[in-house]
Design a protein around this motif. Structure first.
Motif, PDB file in Angstrom:
ATOM      1  N   MET A 297       0.839  -1.208   0.000  1.00  0.00           N
ATOM      2  CA  MET A 297       0.000   0.000   0.000  1.00  0.00           C
ATOM      3  C   MET A 297       0.873   1.256   0.000  1.00  0.00           C
ATOM      4  N   GLU A 298       1.892   1.251   0.849  1.00  0.00           N
ATOM      5  CA  GLU A 298       2.747   2.443   0.934  1.00  0.00           C
ATOM      6  C   GLU A 298       3.421   2.724  -0.403  1.00  0.00           C
ATOM      7  N   ASN A 299       3.935   1.667  -1.001  1.00  0.00           N
ATOM      8  CA  ASN A 299       4.635   1.859  -2.277  1.00  0.00           C
ATOM      9  C   ASN A 299       3.696   2.435  -3.338  1.00  0.00           C
ATOM     10  N   HIS A 300       2.482   1.900  -3.400  1.00  0.00           N
ATOM     11  CA  HIS A 300       1.515   2.373  -4.402  1.00  0.00           C
ATOM     12  C   HIS A 300       1.174   3.849  -4.178  1.00  0.00           C
TER      13      HIS A 300
ATOM     14  N   ALA B  11      -0.898  11.539   3.341  1.00  0.00           N
ATOM     15  CA  ALA B  11      -0.433  12.831   3.875  1.00  0.00           C
ATOM     16  C   ALA B  11       1.075  12.978   3.710  1.00  0.00           C
ATOM     17  N   LYS B  12       1.766  11.861   3.860  1.00  0.00           N
ATOM     18  CA  LYS B  12       3.223  11.898   3.775  1.00  0.00           C
ATOM     19  C   LYS B  12       3.707  12.212   2.354  1.00  0.00           C
ATOM     20  N   TYR B  13       3.029  11.666   1.355  1.00  0.00           N
ATOM     21  CA  TYR B  13       3.577  11.748   0.000  1.00  0.00           C
ATOM     22  C   TYR B  13       2.881  12.761  -0.915  1.00  0.00           C
TER      23      TYR B  13
ATOM     24  N   ALA C 298       3.496  10.920  -5.654  1.00  0.00           N
ATOM     25  CA  ALA C 298       4.664  11.666  -6.118  1.00  0.00           C
ATOM     26  C   ALA C 298       4.490  12.081  -7.581  1.00  0.00           C
ATOM     27  N   ARG C 299       4.000  11.168  -8.384  1.00  0.00           N
ATOM     28  CA  ARG C 299       3.885  11.477  -9.811  1.00  0.00           C
ATOM     29  C   ARG C 299       2.888  12.615 -10.061  1.00  0.00           C
ATOM     30  N   TYR C 300       1.824  12.646  -9.273  1.00  0.00           N
ATOM     31  CA  TYR C 300       0.772  13.646  -9.519  1.00  0.00           C
ATOM     32  C   TYR C 300       0.714  14.691  -8.406  1.00  0.00           C
ATOM     33  N   LYS C 301       1.874  14.959  -7.853  1.00  0.00           N
ATOM     34  CA  LYS C 301       1.948  15.851  -6.695  1.00  0.00           C
ATOM     35  C   LYS C 301       1.377  17.239  -6.970  1.00  0.00           C
TER      36      LYS C 301
END
Ligand SMILES: *[C@@H]1O[C@H](CO)[C@@H](O)[C@H](O)[C@H]1NC(C)=O
Ligand SMILES: *[C@@H]1O[C@H](CO)[C@@H](O)[C@H](O)[C@H]1NC(C)=O
Ligand SMILES: *[C@@H]1O[C@H](CO)[C@@H](O)[C@H](O)[C@H]1NC(C)=O
Length: 353
Positions: free
Chosen positions: A133-136, A186-188, A142-145
């Motif tokens: 889950m975290e990786n996804h 929230a983190k990413y 990140a890609r769509y930040k």
């Protein structure tokens, strides 16, 4: 009613021979999103599938300042096998948003449906599933930040009675999967990105709505950010084979929105359609217009209701007739892209004080 897996499917329909009468009452210069902005709200949106349909870009430009990609960002589309990501389709939507200066309601990170078998049936233990889950979330966020205005972080975690759905997420991780998903989101994501829980049948102010309120409290109890609750609003204007009756009235809708808004989060209608038994008649379309007005009014009556998204532009491509036989005509534009009376109803509900 249980149509979560059905919602999963975005069908390009061959068309149900319905030709709903077109609507009078449109004044040149009307715009759903401008009306919403004039009332201090932030968006009017539509579900969007980019397709060869020249009428759509014009309507998007005129009426909407936000869209939700129907399928392109779902897990099966973006990570079909473990740690192997495909972004060709999702990137088109990111570009479309950028080129047209539109918000994106990004959809969706953690869901039990349109989830590839490698996740759903992988037999992973708690720790491994959390890592997956975290990786996804990390890769997507990140890609769509700088692209996603809002993210549906968790979609449809509730059963109709308000208990947790027995998905692979719940069965493996327990209810902690909700705060954990929001923690990673929230983190990413960028701090400005609004993080939503999204579900259907929350509009009835019943035990499922209580379940959504419980989720908001649960996530907050861990000190984790949750910004909003999306009420999908897949509703009907009359009793149909898949709906016991018509949509709730304005006061029930409003009470349902307040149940979570009062906890200090934004609320929004995220997937509105109001289906009926087809064929549509002038009388049924008039009833539908009043329901659209009522839904809009309930949003405008609640200060934290930030916006509304309809689940597509034209009845021509609505998912309803392909999944609920004999039902349809649920959207605001008919199969020929004429505004239905629903358009005037929606606008009236937004503007009327
Ligand atoms: C899985 O791990 C998380 C994080 O440590 C924990 O909060 C959760 O309770 C665990 N779930 C189960 C079923 O052990
Ligand atoms: C709205 O619907 C509820 C539930 O059916 C009913 O109790 C209430 O009287 C209705 N309110 C109005 C204003 O019609
Ligand atoms: C909404 O639900 C609550 C109970 O959860 C109830 O007290 C309230 O009367 C309901 N409001 C409406 C308008 O249905």
């Amino acid at each position: 009613m249980h149509f979560s897996t059905l919602l999963a499917t975005s069908l390009a329909l061959a068309g149900s021979a319905l030709a709903a009468p077109s609507s009078p009452g449109h004044v040149k210069g009307d715009s759903l999103y401008k009306a919403m902005l004039s009332r201090g709200r932030t968006f009017a949106g539509t579900a969007l599938t980019l397709r060869d349909e020249p009428a759509e870009p014009k309507i998007v430009h005129q009426e909407f300042n936000s869209f939700t990609p129907e399928n392109a960002m779902k897990w099966e589309s973006t990570e079909p096998s473990r740690n192997s990501f495909t972004f060709t389709d999702a990137d088109r939507y990111a570009k479309y948003a950028k080129d047209n200066k539109l918000q994106i309601h990004c959809h969706t990170l953690v869901w039990h449906s349109q989830l590839p078998a490698w996740v759903a049936n992988g037999g992973f233990d708690n720790k491994t599933l959390i890592a997956i889950m975290e990786n996804h979330i990390k890769v997507l966020a990140a890609r769509y930040k700088n692209v996603c205005t809002r993210w549906d972080v968790v979609n449809e975690a509730l059963e109709e009675d308000g208990t947790y759905r027995k998905s692979v997420w719940y069965n493996t991780i327990g209810d902690a999967f909700l705060p954990i998903a929001f923690k990673f989101a929230a983190k990413y994501t960028d701090k400005k990105t609004k993080l939503f829980y999204n579900d259907y049948n929350l509009e009835y102010n019943g035990t499922k709505t209580d379940g959504a309120a419980r989720i908001v409290k649960l996530v907050k109890s861990y000190g984790i950010k949750i910004d909003g609750v999306g009420y999908q609003a897949h509703l009907a204007t009359e009793a149909t084979p898949t709906s016991p009756g018509a949509a709730p009235n304005t006061s029930v809708l409003e009470a349902a929105l307040r149940k979570t808004a009062d906890l200090g989060v934004d609320v929004a209608y995220t997937e509105i359609d109001l289906r009926m038994n087809t064929p549509a008649t002038a009388a049924k379309l008039a009833v539908q217009a009043r329901f659209y007005e009522s839904v809009a009014k309930s949003c405008l009556n609640v200060k934290r209701c930030v916006g509304m998204t309809v689940w597509g532009i034209s009845d021509k491509y609505s998912w309803i007739p392909g999944v609920f036989a004999g039902e349809g005509a649920a959207l605001v534009w008919d199969e020929n892209y004429n505004k239905k009376p629903a358009y005037a109803g929606l606008l009236k509900g937004i503007l009327k004080k």
